[in-house]
Design a protein around this motif. Structure first.
Motif, mmCIF file in Angstrom:
data_model
loop_
_atom_site.group_PDB
_atom_site.id
_atom_site.type_symbol
_atom_site.label_atom_id
_atom_site.label_comp_id
_atom_site.label_asym_id
_atom_site.label_seq_id
_atom_site.Cartn_x
_atom_site.Cartn_y
_atom_site.Cartn_z
ATOM 1 N N UNK A 117 -7.035 36.165 0.780
ATOM 2 C CA UNK A 117 -6.611 35.021 1.742
ATOM 3 C C UNK A 117 -6.752 35.767 3.076
ATOM 4 N N UNK A 118 -6.656 34.440 4.004
ATOM 5 C CA UNK A 118 -6.751 35.066 5.240
ATOM 6 C C UNK A 118 -5.984 33.968 6.286
ATOM 7 N N UNK A 119 -5.614 34.570 7.540
ATOM 8 C CA UNK A 119 -5.004 33.750 8.366
ATOM 9 C C UNK A 119 -6.073 33.852 9.704
ATOM 10 N N UNK A 120 -7.012 32.784 9.940
ATOM 11 C CA UNK A 120 -7.983 32.975 10.612
ATOM 12 C C UNK A 120 -7.716 32.744 11.973
ATOM 13 N N UNK A 122 -9.516 31.785 15.994
ATOM 14 C CA UNK A 122 -10.632 30.842 16.501
ATOM 15 C C UNK A 122 -11.890 31.575 16.029
ATOM 16 N N UNK A 123 -11.975 32.583 16.484
ATOM 17 C CA UNK A 123 -13.258 33.274 16.453
ATOM 18 C C UNK A 123 -14.045 33.591 15.089
ATOM 19 N N UNK A 124 -13.168 33.892 14.262
ATOM 20 C CA UNK A 124 -13.524 33.940 12.821
ATOM 21 C C UNK A 124 -13.547 32.862 12.028
ATOM 22 N N UNK A 125 -12.957 31.582 12.298
ATOM 23 C CA UNK A 125 -12.890 30.579 11.155
ATOM 24 C C UNK A 125 -14.200 29.904 10.865
ATOM 25 N N UNK A 126 -15.224 29.768 11.661
ATOM 26 C CA UNK A 126 -16.490 29.452 10.930
ATOM 27 C C UNK A 126 -17.231 30.412 10.245
ATOM 28 N N UNK A 127 -16.855 31.601 10.545
ATOM 29 C CA UNK A 127 -17.422 32.815 9.907
ATOM 30 C C UNK A 127 -16.971 32.754 8.580
ATOM 31 N N UNK A 128 -15.668 32.848 8.408
ATOM 32 C CA UNK A 128 -15.150 32.523 7.030
ATOM 33 C C UNK A 128 -15.657 31.333 6.350
ATOM 34 N N UNK A 129 -15.821 30.244 6.978
ATOM 35 C CA UNK A 129 -16.487 29.155 6.087
ATOM 36 C C UNK A 129 -17.723 29.252 5.703
ATOM 37 N N UNK A 130 -18.488 29.944 6.758
ATOM 38 C CA UNK A 130 -19.986 30.018 6.295
ATOM 39 C C UNK A 130 -20.176 31.173 5.386
ATOM 40 N N UNK A 131 -19.442 32.001 5.174
ATOM 41 C CA UNK A 131 -19.149 33.133 4.046
ATOM 42 C C UNK A 131 -18.633 32.528 2.777
ATOM 43 N N UNK A 132 -18.443 31.294 2.677
ATOM 44 C CA UNK A 132 -17.727 30.822 1.271
ATOM 45 C C UNK A 132 -16.522 30.480 1.019
ATOM 46 N N UNK A 133 -15.586 31.024 2.137
ATOM 47 C CA UNK A 133 -14.126 30.773 2.262
ATOM 48 C C UNK A 133 -13.960 29.072 2.155
ATOM 49 N N UNK A 134 -12.781 28.897 1.608
ATOM 50 C CA UNK A 134 -12.344 27.428 1.732
ATOM 51 C C UNK A 134 -11.208 27.252 2.349
ATOM 52 N N UNK A 136 -7.702 26.231 3.060
ATOM 53 C CA UNK A 136 -6.795 25.281 2.014
ATOM 54 C C UNK A 136 -5.499 24.797 3.086
ATOM 55 N N UNK A 137 -5.762 24.934 4.281
ATOM 56 C CA UNK A 137 -4.778 24.523 5.298
ATOM 57 C C UNK A 137 -4.788 25.265 6.487
#
Length: 176
Positions: A117-120, A122-134, A136-137
């Motif tokens: 899990x991660x607390x993203x 602002x700079x890494x949020x789209x990177x997480x999503x683009x790498x397959x993370x979902x 969840x809130x």
């Protein structure tokens, strides 16, 4: 695609460089002891940590999964918290964050850890999503207003006479 960077497991000799990179990326003033504790002395276990190196061998990125013990349905479980996704400004847009995420994920999965899990930020949020993370809130953000007089008195950086202004400051900032 050929990478402009290589990677390797991070170790104790890298704490200083990781600390400098972290402080530069996030505008913090952490010390090497923070990284020693987080990556090696954490009571939940050692981190899985990788660094990215440029063609000169300088550390330009870092990424870790830090173990966290929980209980689920009364049973102990270890999850990994994605931590310290950092890339030097001179090395951004080269796939370092997503590449290191893939590598650390594969290593951790191979160890039998079921989830990360991660607390993203602002700079890494789209990177997480683009790498397959979902997503969840989003963690809620709270605030608490401290009374000015005790805060000013504790600061030690403000003349004692400034403490006398505390009641006025409390009235002014009450609207916040």
């Amino acid at each position: 695609m050929d990478r402009a960077w290589t990677h390797r497991p991070a170790g104790p000799d890298d704490y200083e460089a990781q600390c400098q990179l972290f402080n530069g990326c996030f505008g913090k003033t952490k010390t090497v002891d923070t990284f020693r504790w987080k990556y090696a002395e954490n009571p939940h276990g050692p981190a899985v940590s990788q660094v990215a190196l440029n063609d000169e061998g300088r550390i330009v990125g870092g990424y870790s999964y830090v173990p966290r013990r929980f209980r689920r349905d009364g049973e102990p479980i270890v999850l990994m918290q994605a931590s310290d996704a950092m890339v030097d400004a001179s090395a951004r847009r080269q796939g370092i964050f997503t590449g290191l995420d893939d590598i650390v994920c594969e290593i951790t999965g191979g160890q039998g850890v079921p989830w990360a899990y991660a607390y993203s930020g602002r700079l890494s949020f789209n990177g997480f999503l683009g790498n397959g993370w979902r997503c969840i809130g989003h963690a809620p953000v709270y605030r608490y207003r401290f009374a000015s007089r005790p805060s000013l008195a504790r600061s030690g950086r403000i003349a004692p006479l400034a403490v006398l202004a505390a009641p006025l400051l409390d009235k002014v900032f009450r609207v916040l």
